[in-house]
Design a protein around this motif. Structure first.
Motif, short mmCIF file in Angstrom:
data_model
loop_
_atom_site.label_atom_id
_atom_site.label_comp_id
_atom_site.label_asym_id
_atom_site.label_seq_id
_atom_site.Cartn_x
_atom_site.Cartn_y
_atom_site.Cartn_z
N LEU A 36 39.13 29.00 21.28
CA LEU A 36 37.89 28.57 21.91
C LEU A 36 38.24 27.78 23.16
N THR A 37 37.25 27.61 24.01
CA THR A 37 37.48 26.94 25.28
C THR A 37 36.58 25.72 25.39
N LEU A 38 37.18 24.59 25.75
CA LEU A 38 36.44 23.36 26.03
C LEU A 38 36.30 23.21 27.53
N ASN A 39 35.09 23.00 28.01
CA ASN A 39 34.83 22.83 29.44
C ASN A 39 34.45 21.38 29.72
N VAL A 78 43.33 15.84 27.86
CA VAL A 78 42.67 16.42 26.69
C VAL A 78 43.63 17.34 25.94
N SER A 79 44.31 18.21 26.67
CA SER A 79 45.24 19.14 26.01
C SER A 79 46.40 18.39 25.36
N GLU A 80 46.89 17.35 25.98
CA GLU A 80 48.00 16.57 25.40
C GLU A 80 47.55 15.85 24.13
N GLU A 81 46.33 15.32 24.13
CA GLU A 81 45.84 14.61 22.94
C GLU A 81 45.67 15.57 21.77
N ILE A 82 45.17 16.77 22.05
CA ILE A 82 45.02 17.76 20.98
C ILE A 82 46.38 18.20 20.46
N ASN A 83 47.33 18.41 21.36
CA ASN A 83 48.68 18.83 20.93
C ASN A 83 49.39 17.75 20.14
N LEU A 111 48.07 15.82 18.06
CA LEU A 111 47.51 15.79 16.71
C LEU A 111 47.82 17.07 15.94
N LEU A 112 47.73 18.21 16.62
CA LEU A 112 47.84 19.50 15.92
C LEU A 112 49.11 20.26 16.22
N GLY A 113 49.96 19.72 17.05
CA GLY A 113 51.22 20.39 17.34
C GLY A 113 51.23 21.02 18.73
N MET A 114 52.45 21.23 19.23
CA MET A 114 52.61 21.79 20.56
C MET A 114 52.00 23.19 20.65
N ASN A 115 51.54 23.50 21.87
CA ASN A 115 50.98 24.82 22.20
C ASN A 115 49.66 25.12 21.48
N THR A 116 49.06 24.11 20.82
CA THR A 116 47.73 24.33 20.25
C THR A 116 46.69 24.39 21.36
N ALA A 117 46.82 23.55 22.36
CA ALA A 117 45.89 23.51 23.48
C ALA A 117 46.65 23.64 24.77
N SER A 118 46.03 24.27 25.75
CA SER A 118 46.63 24.41 27.07
C SER A 118 45.53 24.30 28.12
N ALA A 119 45.80 23.51 29.15
CA ALA A 119 44.83 23.34 30.23
C ALA A 119 44.90 24.55 31.16
N ILE A 120 43.77 25.23 31.30
CA ILE A 120 43.71 26.43 32.13
C ILE A 120 43.52 26.05 33.59
N ASP A 121 42.61 25.13 33.85
CA ASP A 121 42.36 24.65 35.21
C ASP A 121 41.75 23.26 35.11
N THR A 145 38.81 22.40 34.77
CA THR A 145 37.61 22.34 33.93
C THR A 145 37.87 22.76 32.49
N SER A 146 38.68 23.79 32.27
CA SER A 146 38.77 24.44 30.97
C SER A 146 40.08 24.16 30.26
N ILE A 147 39.97 23.97 28.94
CA ILE A 147 41.12 23.79 28.05
C ILE A 147 40.98 24.80 26.92
N ARG A 148 41.94 25.70 26.80
CA ARG A 148 41.90 26.69 25.73
C ARG A 148 42.61 26.13 24.50
N VAL A 149 41.96 26.28 23.33
CA VAL A 149 42.48 25.73 22.09
C VAL A 149 42.53 26.83 21.03
N ARG A 150 43.66 27.00 20.39
CA ARG A 150 43.74 27.95 19.28
C ARG A 150 42.94 27.43 18.11
#
Length: 367
Positions: free
Chosen positions: A188-191, A203-208, A210-220, A222-227
């Motif tokens: 899913l994508t967080l905007n 945001v991506s670093e905080e999610i990673n 908690l849930l591990g590396m490569n769970t979230a990645s900042a696309i640009d 505005t958007s952060i993609r999260v597995r």
């Protein structure tokens, strides 16, 4: 400057300073899930039961004729079914995400003819359509109109607020669900509500963390993609955890916002100015560089330190001179200008001149 003038300027000029220390915020307060959004609905209908304040538009008569025909009431073509108690209206509403059939939403009803007031009227059953032309809700009910208007025979009129617009709380029933991609795919994508590269990274670093590396990645910016889990119920729990994580957003870009109509000026605390001089009418503002050199004594140990010094001097002669060190905040300039009774319009002109000279280290927005 006396206290009376000072109070007068305070009423005319409102200066808001944003805190330099950013506070932690929940992810749910600064982002939204892509695809989870409101959908606009619009419709057309008739409001009946008005007290002689209906409209005289031809399309109102045509709509009224068609409605009666649907009920088996035939009106001769030579008869114009005009009524002062009927008004044609436009209806609009917002359909929240995940709305299910049977739930209700609020309606806003607005006259589109020459009706002077919708007070006391009732909306007849009307379909509400989305951008795809499909019917998603049906609206009907009694209007709540806050406006009020009266008119005399001599043409005099008194009105309060806008009587040609009303609301119907829970006035529409949802008939169709809007499909979305919330439970589709493996991510899913967080905007972000406000695009910022630094906040997106945090945001991506905080999610990673908690849930591990490569769970979230900042696309640009505005958007952060999260597995995310594929199962819908698990995905709901997953997002519930994510949206309550707290991060510290990046500082906003330095801005100065001017509302020339109201005399309001909003200034960010990170706004700075560089050395420059401005003359506005009989008012002169100068910004100069002043540095203090602190050296250790002959017997002591230490390093030579150069520190900037900020000083404000007011000359009440033919003109007013203000001296500032480099990096002086704009708030200090405003306080100095206010000491000699400058009007908000003068301050706006000074800010615009600073921007044109390249001395204002901020984005200047005029609204």
């Amino acid at each position: 400057m006396n206290s009376k003038v000072n109070r007068s300027l305070t009423m005319l000029l409102v200066t808001l300073l944003f805190s330099s220390a950013a506070m932690a915020e929940r992810i749910k307060d600064i982002t939204s899930v892509a695809g989870v959004r409101n959908n606009q609905l619009v419709g057309y209908g008739l409001v009946v039961g008005l007290d002689g304040t209906g409209d005289k538009a031809s399309f109102t008569s045509q709509t009224f004729r068609n409605m009666l025909n649907n009920f088996g009431v035939a009106i001769p073509s030579s008869v114009d079914p005009k009524s002062k108690n009927i008004a044609a209206v436009a209806i609009h509403a917002e359909l929240p995400p995940f709305s299910k059939p049977g739930q209700t939403i609020d309606l806003t009803v607005s006259s589109i003819g020459d009706s002077k007031s919708l007070r006391g009227g009732s909306l007849l059953l009307a379909p509400l359509k989305g951008a795809d032309g499909q019917i998603y809700a049906m609206g009907q009910g009694n209007l709540i109109v806050s406006g009020f208007g009266v008119e005399g025979r001599d043409g005099s009129r008194l009105s309060l607020n806008v009587p040609s617009v009303g609301r119907i709380p829970n006035g529409a029933t949802v008939e169709r669900t809007v499909p979305n991609a919330f439970a589709q795919g493996d991510s899913l994508t967080l905007n972000l509500n406000h695009a910022d590269f630094t906040t997106s990274r945090r945001v991506s670093e905080e999610i990673n963390s908690l849930l591990g590396m490569n769970t979230a990645s900042a696309i640009d910016a505005t958007s952060i993609r999260v597995r995310a889990p594929r199962d819908a119920s698990q995905r709901v729990s997953f997002i519930s955890v994510l949206e309550n994580l707290e991060i510290t957003p990046a500082k906003e870009v330095a801005k100065v916002i001017i509302n020339s109509r109201t005399g309001t000026i909003i200034i960010g605390q990170d706004v700075r100015v560089s050395p420059v001089a401005i003359t506005h009418g009989g008012l002169t503002v100068a910004i100069t560089e002043n540095l203090d050199v602190n050296q250790p004594n002959a017997l002591g140990a230490g390093d030579t330190v150069i520190t900037p010094r900020t000083g404000i001097e007011v000359d009440a002669g033919s003109g007013h001179m203000f001296e500032f060190a480099p990096g002086t905040s704009l708030q200090e300039i405003i306080e100095a200008v206010n000491q000699v009774g400058a009007a908000p319009g003068d301050l706006m002109a000074i800010l615009e001149a600073l921007k044109q000279a390249g001395a204002l280290k901020a984005e200047l927005i005029v609204i």
